[in-house]
Design an enzyme around this catalytic site. Structure first.
Site, PDB file in Angstrom:
ATOM      1  N   ARG A  32       0.810  -1.223   0.000  1.00  0.00           N
ATOM      2  CA  ARG A  32       0.000   0.000   0.000  1.00  0.00           C
ATOM      3  C   ARG A  32       0.844   1.274   0.000  1.00  0.00           C
ATOM      4  NH1 ARG A  32      -5.438  -0.087   1.253  1.00  0.00           N
ATOM      5  NH2 ARG A  32      -6.342  -2.079   0.743  1.00  0.00           N
ATOM      6  N   ARG A  36      -2.308   6.530   1.057  1.00  0.00           N
ATOM      7  CA  ARG A  36      -2.922   7.527   1.913  1.00  0.00           C
ATOM      8  C   ARG A  36      -1.965   8.239   2.834  1.00  0.00           C
ATOM      9  NH1 ARG A  36      -6.019   2.539   4.173  1.00  0.00           N
ATOM     10  NH2 ARG A  36      -3.903   1.784   3.859  1.00  0.00           N
ATOM     11  N   ARG A  45      -6.370  12.597  -4.505  1.00  0.00           N
ATOM     12  CA  ARG A  45      -7.614  11.995  -4.017  1.00  0.00           C
ATOM     13  C   ARG A  45      -8.727  13.030  -3.876  1.00  0.00           C
ATOM     14  NH1 ARG A  45      -7.685   9.048   1.694  1.00  0.00           N
ATOM     15  NH2 ARG A  45      -7.241  11.192   2.282  1.00  0.00           N
ATOM     16  N   ASP A  81      -6.833  -1.901  -7.618  1.00  0.00           N
ATOM     17  CA  ASP A  81      -7.402  -2.582  -6.454  1.00  0.00           C
ATOM     18  C   ASP A  81      -7.777  -4.007  -6.815  1.00  0.00           C
ATOM     19  OD1 ASP A  81      -8.299  -1.888  -3.571  1.00  0.00           O
ATOM     20  OD2 ASP A  81      -9.874  -3.162  -4.371  1.00  0.00           O
ATOM     21  N   TYR A 167     -15.196 -10.666  -0.708  1.00  0.00           N
ATOM     22  CA  TYR A 167     -15.871  -9.383  -0.945  1.00  0.00           C
ATOM     23  C   TYR A 167     -17.088  -9.556  -1.857  1.00  0.00           C
ATOM     24  CZ  TYR A 167     -11.903  -7.138   1.278  1.00  0.00           C
ATOM     25  OH  TYR A 167     -10.954  -6.747   2.203  1.00  0.00           O
TER      26      TYR A 167
HETATM   27  O1  1CP Z   1       0.309   0.604  -2.960  1.00  0.00           O
HETATM   28  C1  1CP Z   1      -0.860   0.677  -3.264  1.00  0.00           C
HETATM   29  O2  1CP Z   1      -1.698   1.409  -2.699  1.00  0.00           O
HETATM   30  C2  1CP Z   1      -1.249  -0.153  -4.462  1.00  0.00           C
HETATM   31  C3  1CP Z   1      -2.662  -0.235  -4.753  1.00  0.00           C
HETATM   32  C4  1CP Z   1      -3.574  -1.106  -3.901  1.00  0.00           C
HETATM   33  C5  1CP Z   1      -3.469  -2.471  -3.589  1.00  0.00           C
HETATM   34  C6  1CP Z   1      -2.300  -3.395  -3.888  1.00  0.00           C
HETATM   35  C7  1CP Z   1      -4.810  -0.655  -3.374  1.00  0.00           C
HETATM   36  C8  1CP Z   1      -5.297   0.729  -3.442  1.00  0.00           C
HETATM   37  N1  1CP Z   1      -5.465  -1.748  -2.835  1.00  0.00           N
HETATM   38  C9  1CP Z   1      -4.665  -2.860  -2.937  1.00  0.00           C
HETATM   39  C10 1CP Z   1      -4.952  -4.244  -2.528  1.00  0.00           C
HETATM   40  C11 1CP Z   1      -6.155  -4.536  -1.715  1.00  0.00           C
HETATM   41  N2  1CP Z   1      -7.407  -3.944  -1.750  1.00  0.00           N
HETATM   42  C12 1CP Z   1      -6.221  -5.613  -0.785  1.00  0.00           C
HETATM   43  C13 1CP Z   1      -5.106  -6.607  -0.546  1.00  0.00           C
HETATM   44  C14 1CP Z   1      -3.991  -6.110   0.271  1.00  0.00           C
HETATM   45  C15 1CP Z   1      -4.328  -5.784   1.717  1.00  0.00           C
HETATM   46  O3  1CP Z   1      -4.748  -6.681   2.440  1.00  0.00           O
HETATM   47  O4  1CP Z   1      -4.137  -4.617   2.088  1.00  0.00           O
HETATM   48  C16 1CP Z   1      -7.504  -5.614  -0.227  1.00  0.00           C
HETATM   49  C17 1CP Z   1      -8.039  -6.565   0.821  1.00  0.00           C
HETATM   50  C18 1CP Z   1      -8.256  -4.559  -0.843  1.00  0.00           C
HETATM   51  C19 1CP Z   1      -9.687  -4.238  -0.623  1.00  0.00           C
HETATM   52  C20 1CP Z   1      -9.887  -2.801  -0.329  1.00  0.00           C
HETATM   53  N3  1CP Z   1      -9.818  -1.817  -1.277  1.00  0.00           N
HETATM   54  C21 1CP Z   1     -10.066  -2.184   0.909  1.00  0.00           C
HETATM   55  C22 1CP Z   1     -10.133  -2.899   2.256  1.00  0.00           C
HETATM   56  C23 1CP Z   1     -11.538  -3.145   2.641  1.00  0.00           C
HETATM   57  C24 1CP Z   1     -11.631  -3.926   3.940  1.00  0.00           C
HETATM   58  O5  1CP Z   1     -11.734  -5.142   3.885  1.00  0.00           O
HETATM   59  O6  1CP Z   1     -11.604  -3.297   4.989  1.00  0.00           O
HETATM   60  C25 1CP Z   1     -10.159  -0.799   0.694  1.00  0.00           C
HETATM   61  C26 1CP Z   1     -10.394   0.286   1.708  1.00  0.00           C
HETATM   62  C27 1CP Z   1      -9.987  -0.585  -0.697  1.00  0.00           C
HETATM   63  C28 1CP Z   1      -9.924   0.712  -1.419  1.00  0.00           C
HETATM   64  C29 1CP Z   1      -8.552   1.144  -1.752  1.00  0.00           C
HETATM   65  N4  1CP Z   1      -7.649   0.409  -2.489  1.00  0.00           N
HETATM   66  C30 1CP Z   1      -6.495   1.125  -2.668  1.00  0.00           C
HETATM   67  C31 1CP Z   1      -6.669   2.380  -2.013  1.00  0.00           C
HETATM   68  C32 1CP Z   1      -5.666   3.484  -1.992  1.00  0.00           C
HETATM   69  C33 1CP Z   1      -7.952   2.371  -1.433  1.00  0.00           C
HETATM   70  C34 1CP Z   1      -8.599   3.486  -0.628  1.00  0.00           C
HETATM   71  C35 1CP Z   1      -9.659   4.192  -1.406  1.00  0.00           C
HETATM   72  C36 1CP Z   1      -9.396   5.639  -1.609  1.00  0.00           C
HETATM   73  O7  1CP Z   1      -8.275   6.122  -1.535  1.00  0.00           O
HETATM   74  O8  1CP Z   1     -10.388   6.325  -1.906  1.00  0.00           O
END
Ligand code: 1CP
Length: 360
Positions: A32, A36, A45, A81, A167
């Site tokens: 990640r 953020r 964002r 994502d 999901y």
């Molecule tokens: O470095 C990076 O940020 C690369 C991009 C990336 C990756 C590899 C994002 C951006 N998401 C992910 C993987 C991801 N997404 C996983 C697997 C890794 C982990 O466990 O962290 C999972 C479970 C998700 C699902 C997901 N997408 C969630 C979690 C939900 C939960 O279960 O609580 C969330 C909040 C997202 C949205 C998301 N994905 C990525 C970002 C930056 C965001 C936030 C949304 C935003 O900024 O508006």
């Protein structure tokens, strides 16, 4: 572009580690990292919603490169994502501020049949375009501040079938994913069909990423640790094995990092049976102990506690040194045991990078 680029892979320390070399100090990227905790991320964002950021190559390229420019990470992970794949198959998806992802839940055979996997290539085309742009920027002459041209490995990724299914069935995030796990027990035929669909589409989607220039891919199985051993084999190990086999049959040089989070001692079966090149370890693993459970030659990634990075100070340094010492002699990619926390001070990441590169 093929996996052998015009840049010699020997300049890429992350790729060398993925190919089985033990480098000291280890190469580094952070789960990640494109996110953020960076002020420059928060600026973008504020202007574009999440799906727009993922699906606009200019924005997704910029967001992927931000941590490379600032810290010179050895790996650039595509900004996207894991839920893009179900979205590309026609499942409705919304990211709601403060709540996370919301999907229209898949609960029946009819729901499953309504999906349109044939549309994935068309709907993910902007993401594939982003990968191809990124590879050219990273390998070409560039102005990426701390990263020299040709030193950064480009990582594609997808969620593992079980984690994505969580999901899809639940309709969003959850602590326990009880509806999903109930389906696996009470409607195994339906759940098997969902996993089979995800296994096939994930392999194809990752092949498209590699074809476009990803040098390695990460398979995030964030929720694998919820499964009892029999189901861990059936829904994490077996689909991962199939995806890795499909990918490597088409792209023998591609490298795969698997992250079976919270899987405990099952990590040994996962490492022996899936064919991944590197197993990403969550924070709970003692590297000195787990290394004896893993096959010879396999690499490890991890596993700094994201809270240690948030806290900083002497304790952070002690943890960094302990992890590097424990992994020494193995192919090791330094990383966190899970994603970086949004409140993490940028200076703590700078300190981590500096310590790894200059102060081990
Ligand atoms: O470095 C990076 O940020 C690369 C991009 C990336 C990756 C590899 C994002 C951006 N998401 C992910 C993987 C991801 N997404 C996983 C697997 C890794 C982990 O466990 O962290 C999972 C479970 C998700 C699902 C997901 N997408 C969630 C979690 C939900 C939960 O279960 O609580 C969330 C909040 C997202 C949205 C998301 N994905 C990525 C970002 C930056 C965001 C936030 C949304 C935003 O900024 O508006």
């Amino acid at each position: 572009m093929t996996t052998q680029s015009f840049i010699s892979s020997s300049q890429k320390r992350l790729l060398r580690t993925l190919n089985g070399e033990s480098l000291y100090p280890p190469p580094l990227w952070l789960m990640r990292q494109a996110g953020r905790f960076l002020p420059e991320f928060r600026a973008i964002r504020a202007e574009a919603d999440f799906m727009t950021r993922c699906l606009t190559p200019d924005l997704a390229t910029e967001l992927t490169l931000q941590p490379i420019r600032r810290f010179g990470m050895d790996g650039a992970i595509l900004f996207s994502d894991i839920l893009i794949l179900p979205w590309a198959m026609g499942q409705s998806l919304d990211f709601v501020a403060g709540k996370g992802p919301v999907l229209e839940a898949i609960r029946t055979q009819r729901n499953l049949e309504a999906l349109t996997p044939e549309k994935i290539p068309e709907k993910t085309a902007p993401i594939i375009e982003t990968i191809s742009r990124l590879r050219h920027i990273l390998d070409g002459p560039n102005d990426l501040g701390k990263a020299t041209a040709g030193s950064t490995t480009l990582l594609g990724f997808a969620g593992s079938p079980f984690t994505v299914a969580c999901y899809m069935v639940e309709g969003g995030g959850s602590k326990e994913f009880a509806k999903t796990r109930c389906m696996a027990f009470s409607e195994p035929m339906l759940f098997d069909r969902l996993i089979a669909l995800l296994t096939q589409t994930t392999a194809e989607y990752l092949c498209a990423q590699v074809q476009a220039g990803a040098e390695a891919v990460v398979l995030f199985d964030t929720w694998a640790g919820l499964l009892p051993p029999s189901q861990f084999r059936r829904y994490s190990i077996e689909p991962t094995h199939q995806i890795v086999a499909d990918l490597k049959a088409r792209y023998p040089f591609v490298r795969v990092i698997g992250f079976p989070r919270l899987c405990g001692v099952m990590v040994a079966d996962y490492a022996y049976q899936t064919g991944v090149d590197v197993v990403a370890l969550d924070t709970g693993f003692d590297i000195t102990k787990v290394r004896s459970l893993l096959p010879k030659g396999i690499g490890i990634q991890g596993n700094l506690d994201p809270i240690a990075l948030l806290a900083g100070g002497e304790a952070l340094k002690t943890e960094i040194l302990a992890i590097c010492a424990a992994a020494r002699g193995m192919p090791h990619i330094f990383n966190l045991g899970h994603g970086i926390l949004p409140e993490t001070p940028v200076e703590h990441v700078e300190y981590l990078v500096h310590t790894l590169r200059n102060n081990l």
